[in-house]
Design a protein around this motif. Structure first.
Motif, PDB file in Angstrom:
ATOM      1  N   VAL A  55       6.030  12.731  -5.536  1.00 34.59           N
ATOM      2  CA  VAL A  55       6.180  12.501  -3.708  1.00 34.59           C
ATOM      3  C   VAL A  55       7.460  13.394  -3.444  1.00 34.59           C
ATOM      4  CG1 VAL A  55       4.533  10.358  -4.041  1.00 34.59           C
ATOM      5  CG2 VAL A  55       7.727  10.668  -4.038  1.00 34.59           C
ATOM      6  N   ASP A  56       7.031  14.033  -2.478  1.00 33.47           N
ATOM      7  CA  ASP A  56       8.689  14.606  -2.539  1.00 33.47           C
ATOM      8  C   ASP A  56       9.132  13.532  -1.708  1.00 33.47           C
ATOM      9  OD1 ASP A  56       7.660  15.018  -0.096  1.00 33.47           O
ATOM     10  OD2 ASP A  56       6.799  17.741  -0.065  1.00 33.47           O
ATOM     11  N   ASP A  57      10.342  14.166  -0.221  1.00 30.16           N
ATOM     12  CA  ASP A  57      11.073  13.099   0.482  1.00 30.16           C
ATOM     13  C   ASP A  57       9.905  12.440   1.671  1.00 30.16           C
ATOM     14  OD1 ASP A  57      11.200  15.223   1.541  1.00 30.16           O
ATOM     15  OD2 ASP A  57      13.112  14.920   2.191  1.00 30.16           O
ATOM     16  N   ARG A  58       8.692  12.937   1.784  1.00 30.77           N
ATOM     17  CA  ARG A  58       8.215  13.146   2.855  1.00 30.77           C
ATOM     18  C   ARG A  58       6.202  12.434   3.110  1.00 30.77           C
ATOM     19  NH1 ARG A  58      10.005  14.614   8.166  1.00 30.77           N
ATOM     20  NH2 ARG A  58      12.821  15.721   7.664  1.00 30.77           N
ATOM     21  N   LYS A  59       6.325  13.227   1.701  1.00 29.80           N
ATOM     22  CA  LYS A  59       4.770  13.290   1.490  1.00 29.80           C
ATOM     23  C   LYS A  59       4.476  12.804   0.024  1.00 29.80           C
ATOM     24  CE  LYS A  59       4.227  18.255   1.455  1.00 29.80           C
ATOM     25  NZ  LYS A  59       5.674  18.441   2.571  1.00 29.80           N
ATOM     26  N   ILE A  60       3.164  12.353  -0.213  1.00 30.06           N
ATOM     27  CA  ILE A  60       2.873  12.164  -1.608  1.00 30.06           C
ATOM     28  C   ILE A  60       1.508  13.993  -2.356  1.00 30.06           C
ATOM     29  CG2 ILE A  60       0.392  11.332  -3.139  1.00 30.06           C
ATOM     30  CD1 ILE A  60       0.809   9.187  -1.028  1.00 30.06           C
ATOM     31  N   LEU A  61       2.594  14.507  -3.094  1.00 26.63           N
ATOM     32  CA  LEU A  61       1.896  15.459  -3.790  1.00 26.63           C
ATOM     33  C   LEU A  61       0.795  15.701  -4.325  1.00 26.63           C
ATOM     34  CD1 LEU A  61       5.469  17.284  -4.339  1.00 26.63           C
ATOM     35  CD2 LEU A  61       3.783  17.427  -1.730  1.00 26.63           C
ATOM     36  N   ALA A  62       0.422  14.720  -5.019  1.00 30.29           N
ATOM     37  CA  ALA A  62      -0.322  14.787  -6.372  1.00 30.29           C
ATOM     38  C   ALA A  62      -0.841  13.263  -7.037  1.00 30.29           C
ATOM     39  CB  ALA A  62      -0.326  15.346  -7.784  1.00 30.29           C
ATOM     40  N   VAL A  63      -2.022  13.257  -6.578  1.00 35.99           N
ATOM     41  CA  VAL A  63      -2.541  11.665  -7.407  1.00 35.99           C
ATOM     42  C   VAL A  63      -3.286  11.536  -8.086  1.00 35.99           C
ATOM     43  CG1 VAL A  63      -2.979   9.584  -7.155  1.00 35.99           C
ATOM     44  CG2 VAL A  63      -1.282  10.295  -5.381  1.00 35.99           C
ATOM     45  N   GLU A  64      -3.447  11.013  -9.525  1.00 34.05           N
ATOM     46  CA  GLU A  64      -4.164  10.603 -10.659  1.00 34.05           C
ATOM     47  C   GLU A  64      -4.043   9.375 -10.915  1.00 34.05           C
ATOM     48  OE1 GLU A  64      -5.592  13.748 -13.984  1.00 34.05           O
ATOM     49  OE2 GLU A  64      -3.572  12.092 -15.071  1.00 34.05           O
ATOM     50  N   VAL A  65      -5.980   8.568 -10.756  1.00 33.22           N
ATOM     51  CA  VAL A  65      -5.871   7.079 -11.503  1.00 33.22           C
ATOM     52  C   VAL A  65      -6.697   6.980 -12.734  1.00 33.22           C
ATOM     53  CG1 VAL A  65      -6.237   5.068 -10.492  1.00 33.22           C
ATOM     54  CG2 VAL A  65      -5.964   6.586  -8.588  1.00 33.22           C
ATOM     55  N   ASP A 124       4.200   7.568   5.030  1.00 32.96           N
ATOM     56  CA  ASP A 124       4.121   6.314   6.074  1.00 32.96           C
ATOM     57  C   ASP A 124       2.657   5.890   5.946  1.00 32.96           C
ATOM     58  OD1 ASP A 124       3.731   8.729   7.821  1.00 32.96           O
ATOM     59  OD2 ASP A 124       3.938   8.121   9.511  1.00 32.96           O
ATOM     60  N   GLU A 125       1.953   6.804   5.596  1.00 35.27           N
ATOM     61  CA  GLU A 125       0.553   6.619   5.718  1.00 35.27           C
ATOM     62  C   GLU A 125      -0.265   5.570   4.377  1.00 35.27           C
ATOM     63  OE1 GLU A 125      -2.779   9.724   6.615  1.00 35.27           O
ATOM     64  OE2 GLU A 125      -0.832  10.750   6.725  1.00 35.27           O
ATOM     65  N   LEU A 126       0.285   5.733   3.264  1.00 32.94           N
ATOM     66  CA  LEU A 126       0.674   4.615   2.159  1.00 32.94           C
ATOM     67  C   LEU A 126       1.012   3.733   2.441  1.00 32.94           C
ATOM     68  CD1 LEU A 126      -0.415   4.406  -0.584  1.00 32.94           C
ATOM     69  CD2 LEU A 126       1.558   5.753  -1.075  1.00 32.94           C
ATOM     70  N   CYS A 127       2.217   3.436   2.975  1.00 26.46           N
ATOM     71  CA  CYS A 127       3.073   2.504   2.975  1.00 26.46           C
ATOM     72  C   CYS A 127       3.899   2.685   3.980  1.00 26.46           C
ATOM     73  CB  CYS A 127       4.481   2.378   1.928  1.00 26.46           C
ATOM     74  SG  CYS A 127       3.575   2.720   0.710  1.00 26.46           S
ATOM     75  N   PRO A 128       2.775   1.848   5.135  1.00 30.02           N
ATOM     76  CA  PRO A 128       3.840   1.437   6.894  1.00 30.02           C
ATOM     77  C   PRO A 128       5.411   1.509   7.078  1.00 30.02           C
ATOM     78  CG  PRO A 128       1.390   0.400   6.600  1.00 30.02           C
ATOM     79  CD  PRO A 128       1.860   0.849   5.095  1.00 30.02           C
ATOM     80  N   LEU A 129       5.968   0.763   6.245  1.00 32.20           N
ATOM     81  CA  LEU A 129       7.716   0.460   5.941  1.00 32.20           C
ATOM     82  C   LEU A 129       8.608   1.801   5.409  1.00 32.20           C
ATOM     83  CD1 LEU A 129       7.170  -3.330   4.972  1.00 32.20           C
ATOM     84  CD2 LEU A 129       7.391  -2.751   7.053  1.00 32.20           C
ATOM     85  N   VAL A 130       7.575   2.893   4.904  1.00 34.13           N
ATOM     86  CA  VAL A 130       8.209   3.799   4.469  1.00 34.13           C
ATOM     87  C   VAL A 130       8.190   4.636   5.693  1.00 34.13           C
ATOM     88  CG1 VAL A 130       8.540   5.571   3.290  1.00 34.13           C
ATOM     89  CG2 VAL A 130       7.855   3.378   2.192  1.00 34.13           C
ATOM     90  N   PRO A 131       9.436   4.453   5.966  1.00 38.08           N
ATOM     91  CA  PRO A 131       9.022   6.122   7.207  1.00 38.08           C
ATOM     92  C   PRO A 131       9.055   7.871   7.234  1.00 38.08           C
ATOM     93  CG  PRO A 131      11.598   5.280   7.824  1.00 38.08           C
ATOM     94  CD  PRO A 131      11.239   4.193   6.199  1.00 38.08           C
ATOM     95  N   SER A 132       8.522   8.310   7.667  1.00 39.18           N
ATOM     96  CA  SER A 132       7.996   9.709   7.512  1.00 39.18           C
ATOM     97  C   SER A 132       9.113  10.920   6.878  1.00 39.18           C
ATOM     98  CB  SER A 132       7.453  10.899   8.909  1.00 39.18           C
ATOM     99  OG  SER A 132       8.657  11.048   9.906  1.00 39.18           O
TER     100      SER A 132
END
Length: 271
Positions: A55-65, A124-132
């Motif tokens: 992630v950067d300070d605002r959004k998710i950049l890459a995810v692998e599971v 904030d879409e992944l964690c509502p408690l984290v501001p944009s």
């Protein structure tokens, strides 16, 4: 995904719910100001998954599971949905790595395929408690905690008496070539159990090498028995699941150390 050579902020950190994960995200990003890399282990519908997230300070950049049992990996929107379910199901075990702006850019280049496959989602879409924007996230969460404390009113904190630490009895039954790897593995289990409020008296590790069919190589199957006593403040509801999640995470690292696939076949708690 590939991680830059950076020092972790926290390792094997237990997040019991999404709020705790949100707080951890904020703390990690604020530690560097650029972004962060997360390793997350959790369960969805009884299956264990190991996720890596950039992630950067605002959004998710890459995810692998990755499915811990099958080894199958998933990237992109499917991986995003799965990590959402992991956080909703809880608890999860998390390693956190603060990244500078340069580290974030290097990580994008190193993981360009996963980056291209991942829809860019705000934190904030992944964690509502984290501001944009995560600036000030710790302050926001502290204010909420303060408000909750004021509503509940003051309470007395019991003073616990210190007891002398008991020596751990570690029993390892395993082939000679892998036994040296399992003793540090057992000590890590006991240390983590202690962080959950469980004083382990005896820890038994039974391991055997298994030769797979069709030339698929040799694996190591492990059964772990933990004997001990949780303290009065320990939450026993998710204790077994939390310890299992930790063991799955450690088994993945142990596989790399031994050079053979390690499978946790059973976890037996005797409290």
């Amino acid at each position: 995904m590939k991680l830059p050579s950076v020092v972790p902020l926290k390792e094997n950190h237990l997040c019991s719910n999404k709020e705790e994960f949100a707080r951890l995200v904020g703390e990690t990003i604020e530690a560097s100001g650029g972004g962060a890399f997360f390793k997350v282990l959790g369960k969805v519908r009884g299956r264990a998954y190991y996720a890596t997230m950039l992630v950067d300070d605002r959004k998710i950049l890459a995810v692998e599971v990755r499915d811990v049992d099958s080894g199958d990996t998933l990237a992109g929107e499917g991986a995003l949905n799965l990590i959402k379910e992991m956080l909703d199901s809880g608890p999860v075990i998390v390693d956190t790595f603060p990244l500078s702006d340069v580290d974030v850019k290097i990580s994008i280049v190193d993981n360009i395929d996963v980056y291209n496959a991942t829809p860019k989602m705000s934190l904030d879409e992944l964690c509502p408690l984290v501001p944009s924007s995560t600036a000030g996230v710790s302050r926001v969460l502290q204010e909420r905690a303060q408000e909750k404390a004021e509503e509940q009113g003051p309470r007395e904190t019991p003073v616990a008496r210190k007891k002398p630490a008991k020596k751990l009895k570690l029993v390892v039954n395993a082939p000679r070539n892998i036994e040296p790897y399992l003793r540090p593995f057992g000590n890590r289990i006991a240390k983590y159990a202690k962080s959950l409020g469980v004083e382990v008296s005896t820890l038994r590790i039974e391991a055997k090498e298994v030769r797979y069919a069709l030339g698929a190589g040799v694996g190591v199957h492990i059964n772990v028995t933990i004997e001990g006593k949780p303290n009065s403040s320990t939450d026993r509801r998710n204790l077994k699941e939390t310890l299992e999640s930790f063991l799955y995470r450690e088994a993945s690292d142990l596989s790399e150390e031994i050079g053979k696939k390690v499978v946790i076949r059973g976890v037996n708690l005797k409290f």
